[in-house]
Design a protein around this motif. Structure first.
Motif, PDB file in Angstrom:
ATOM      1  N   ASP A 133       0.810  -0.896  -0.357  1.00  0.00           N
ATOM      2  CA  ASP A 133       0.180   0.060  -0.039  1.00  0.00           C
ATOM      3  C   ASP A 133       0.768   1.442  -0.184  1.00  0.00           C
ATOM      4  O   ASP A 133       1.820   1.232   0.520  1.00  0.00           O
ATOM      5  CB  ASP A 133      -1.288  -0.023   1.577  1.00  0.00           C
ATOM      6  CG  ASP A 133      -0.360   0.152   2.615  1.00  0.00           C
ATOM      7  OD1 ASP A 133       0.847   0.650   2.427  1.00  0.00           O
ATOM      8  OD2 ASP A 133      -1.056  -0.489   4.277  1.00  0.00           O
ATOM      9  N   ASP A 135       1.250   3.526   2.037  1.00  0.00           N
ATOM     10  CA  ASP A 135       2.623   4.291   3.117  1.00  0.00           C
ATOM     11  C   ASP A 135       3.272   3.265   3.416  1.00  0.00           C
ATOM     12  O   ASP A 135       4.499   3.698   4.004  1.00  0.00           O
ATOM     13  CB  ASP A 135       1.137   3.664   4.718  1.00  0.00           C
ATOM     14  CG  ASP A 135      -0.039   4.234   4.538  1.00  0.00           C
ATOM     15  OD1 ASP A 135      -0.395   5.482   4.555  1.00  0.00           O
ATOM     16  OD2 ASP A 135      -1.220   3.846   5.242  1.00  0.00           O
ATOM     17  N   TYR A 255      -8.054   7.701  10.469  1.00  0.00           N
ATOM     18  CA  TYR A 255      -6.569   8.184  10.706  1.00  0.00           C
ATOM     19  C   TYR A 255      -6.069   9.330  10.366  1.00  0.00           C
ATOM     20  O   TYR A 255      -5.279   8.998  11.318  1.00  0.00           O
ATOM     21  CB  TYR A 255      -5.730   6.784  10.302  1.00  0.00           C
ATOM     22  CG  TYR A 255      -6.340   5.634  10.614  1.00  0.00           C
ATOM     23  CD1 TYR A 255      -6.274   4.955  11.876  1.00  0.00           C
ATOM     24  CD2 TYR A 255      -6.802   4.681   9.904  1.00  0.00           C
ATOM     25  CE1 TYR A 255      -6.330   3.410  12.212  1.00  0.00           C
ATOM     26  CE2 TYR A 255      -7.399   3.452  10.114  1.00  0.00           C
ATOM     27  CZ  TYR A 255      -7.055   2.846  11.377  1.00  0.00           C
ATOM     28  OH  TYR A 255      -7.774   1.088  11.850  1.00  0.00           O
ATOM     29  N   ASP A 274      -5.104   0.780  17.043  1.00  0.00           N
ATOM     30  CA  ASP A 274      -4.926  -0.266  16.495  1.00  0.00           C
ATOM     31  C   ASP A 274      -4.082  -1.187  16.129  1.00  0.00           C
ATOM     32  O   ASP A 274      -3.098  -0.080  16.093  1.00  0.00           O
ATOM     33  CB  ASP A 274      -6.674  -0.496  15.431  1.00  0.00           C
ATOM     34  CG  ASP A 274      -6.477   0.414  14.310  1.00  0.00           C
ATOM     35  OD1 ASP A 274      -5.422   0.542  14.289  1.00  0.00           O
ATOM     36  OD2 ASP A 274      -7.781   0.803  13.738  1.00  0.00           O
ATOM     37  N   GLN A 275      -3.470  -1.669  15.575  1.00  0.00           N
ATOM     38  CA  GLN A 275      -2.174  -2.229  14.933  1.00  0.00           C
ATOM     39  C   GLN A 275      -1.738  -0.980  13.835  1.00  0.00           C
ATOM     40  O   GLN A 275      -1.014  -0.511  13.596  1.00  0.00           O
ATOM     41  CB  GLN A 275      -2.441  -3.698  14.063  1.00  0.00           C
ATOM     42  CG  GLN A 275      -0.857  -4.096  13.923  1.00  0.00           C
ATOM     43  CD  GLN A 275      -0.563  -4.392  15.262  1.00  0.00           C
ATOM     44  OE1 GLN A 275      -0.083  -4.587  16.472  1.00  0.00           O
ATOM     45  NE2 GLN A 275       1.346  -4.147  14.882  1.00  0.00           N
ATOM     46  N   HIS A 276      -3.516  -0.916  12.905  1.00  0.00           N
ATOM     47  CA  HIS A 276      -2.718   0.250  12.069  1.00  0.00           C
ATOM     48  C   HIS A 276      -2.252   1.109  11.925  1.00  0.00           C
ATOM     49  O   HIS A 276      -0.966   2.320  11.849  1.00  0.00           O
ATOM     50  CB  HIS A 276      -3.899   0.369  11.051  1.00  0.00           C
ATOM     51  CG  HIS A 276      -3.560   0.909   9.790  1.00  0.00           C
ATOM     52  ND1 HIS A 276      -2.563   0.346   8.594  1.00  0.00           N
ATOM     53  CD2 HIS A 276      -4.105   2.770   8.997  1.00  0.00           C
ATOM     54  CE1 HIS A 276      -2.988   1.611   7.675  1.00  0.00           C
ATOM     55  NE2 HIS A 276      -3.617   2.042   7.982  1.00  0.00           N
ATOM     56  N   ASP A 279       1.122   0.962  13.718  1.00  0.00           N
ATOM     57  CA  ASP A 279       2.251   0.288  12.443  1.00  0.00           C
ATOM     58  C   ASP A 279       2.562   1.692  11.678  1.00  0.00           C
ATOM     59  O   ASP A 279       3.236   2.239  11.102  1.00  0.00           O
ATOM     60  CB  ASP A 279       1.676  -0.278  11.423  1.00  0.00           C
ATOM     61  CG  ASP A 279       1.311  -1.563  11.860  1.00  0.00           C
ATOM     62  OD1 ASP A 279       2.035  -1.825  12.548  1.00  0.00           O
ATOM     63  OD2 ASP A 279       0.334  -2.632  11.201  1.00  0.00           O
ATOM     64  N   LEU A 280       1.248   3.067  11.970  1.00  0.00           N
ATOM     65  CA  LEU A 280       1.968   4.500  11.353  1.00  0.00           C
ATOM     66  C   LEU A 280       2.449   5.039  11.953  1.00  0.00           C
ATOM     67  O   LEU A 280       3.574   5.805  11.566  1.00  0.00           O
ATOM     68  CB  LEU A 280       0.266   5.130  11.138  1.00  0.00           C
ATOM     69  CG  LEU A 280      -0.266   3.853   9.559  1.00  0.00           C
ATOM     70  CD1 LEU A 280      -1.635   5.162  10.102  1.00  0.00           C
ATOM     71  CD2 LEU A 280       0.954   4.646   8.388  1.00  0.00           C
TER      72      LEU A 280
END
Length: 356
Positions: A133, A135, A255, A274-276, A279-280
């Motif tokens: 993706d 990101d 987000y 959350d996990q996203h 990660d960000l």
């Protein structure tokens, strides 16, 4: 009206001569209620970049050989403009505008061109589907920029080209990358987003694009070349329509709103990430390794969230940042405090850092 990519190249040729540059700027100036030099030059560059990419797209729809020819011609014309602007003796007022163009919007266009060319090559070969993706591509671009070697620029343009190809297919760029990416990458991201915004308001291309085989089939059905009206591009200059990189519009999700709030408040402290989000956060902290000018207040708020949420996953990146900071830097204390708050959970990262 059916337009061959060669006619688009002719339009580029018209506005990349000395007279064409001055005339185009005057057209843009006349369309303004209030004259603003930087906006005028940004509009010229946005118009030129849109024409360039549409010409490359039109050529790509014909074949890879035509794409290569068009790319060579575009590069020759744009570089020729800068050569002529440098040699020409202008009246003082025009020289003032030319100097600002060469050092600002024009320089950005020159630096974006390799990424645009890579974008069209990637789109033409359907290679964008193999990447992750947006990101993760931005994350890779940050790491490439931080590397040392003769191929950094080529690798960076290749990655940004793949990112652009995904954007052509409708992938959405996060607003946070325009705030935290280093200037070299931020400049290209701004250009790509501006291109997509202008594609949206340009008829005949139905943004986002489908894969190139489908786009070619569409053109076969109308029994002609890429459908394009040069008046659309001229109206961009004459009517003040379209977007520039000074007024970049982006669609945003929850987000994006969360990370933008970190520039001014702590309103989400009680929200469970959350996990996203995690990660960000790691990707954003990694951006600090290649962008020393990243907003310190924003970073400190981000570290407060990491502390509140106990995100020991960021330990590796925080250690790398810590190693680059002066002891007197306020960010040093925040990073050190964060690692201490993780206690034993940060030890594996410390061992990895010590062995590196």
């Amino acid at each position: 009206m059916h337009r061959d990519y060669r006619e688009l190249l002719e339009e580029i040729k018209e506005i990349t001569t000395v007279d064409g540059f001055v005339s185009a700027c005057l057209e843009i100036k006349e369309s303004m209620f209030f004259y603003e030099r930087d906006l005028m030059l940004a509009a010229y560059s946005a118009s030129l970049e849109l024409l360039m990419v549409v010409a490359l797209l039109s050529a790509a729809l014909k074949g890879k050989r035509e794409l290569l020819k068009a790319q060579t011609e575009v590069e020759r014309m744009v570089e020729g403009l800068f050569t002529e602007l440098e040699k020409f003796q202008f009246p003082l007022d025009i020289q003032y505008v030319v100097d600002h163009f060469a050092q600002g919007a024009g320089l950005q266009t020159r630096l974006r061109m390799p990424a645009y060319a890579a974008m069209m090559r990637c789109y033409a070969s359907n290679a964008e589907s193999a990447e992750g993706d947006l990101d993760s591509i931005v994350q890779k671009a940050h790491k490439v920029l931080g590397a040392v070697g003769p191929d950094v620029e080529a690798d960076l343009n290749s990655l940004l080209g793949r990112l652009g190809a995904k954007m052509l297919r409708g992938a959405r760029l996060r607003s946070i990358w325009l705030k935290v990416s280093p200037p070299r990458i931020q400049m290209v991201l701004l250009g790509l987003q501006t291109l997509m915004n202008n594609f949206r308001v340009t008829p005949y291309y139905n943004y986002p694009l489908e894969d190139i085989a489908v786009e070619r089939q569409k053109r076969r059905k109308v029994k002609g070349n890429v459908v394009s009206d040069l008046g659309v591009f001229r109206n961009f200059r004459q009517g003040g329509s379209g977007h520039t990189d000074l007024n970049t519009a982006l669609s945003k999700d929850e987000y994006d709103h969360f990370f933008e709030s970190l520039f001014s408040s702590f309103e989400h402290l009680d929200v469970e990430p959350d996990q996203h989000v995690v990660d960000l956060i790691i990707m954003i902290l990694e951006a600090r390794l290649v962008n020393e000018d990243l907003n310190a207040g924003f970073l400190m708020r981000l570290l407060v969230y990491c502390n509140r949420w106990g995100l020991s996953e960021v330990s590796d990146t925080v250690l790398e940042i810590l190693a680059e900071l002066d002891f007197e830097d306020p960010l040093f204390y925040e990073c050190w405090t964060l690692l201490q708050s993780f206690a034993g959970k940060a030890l594996p990262a410390m061992r990895r850092f010590a062995r590196a």
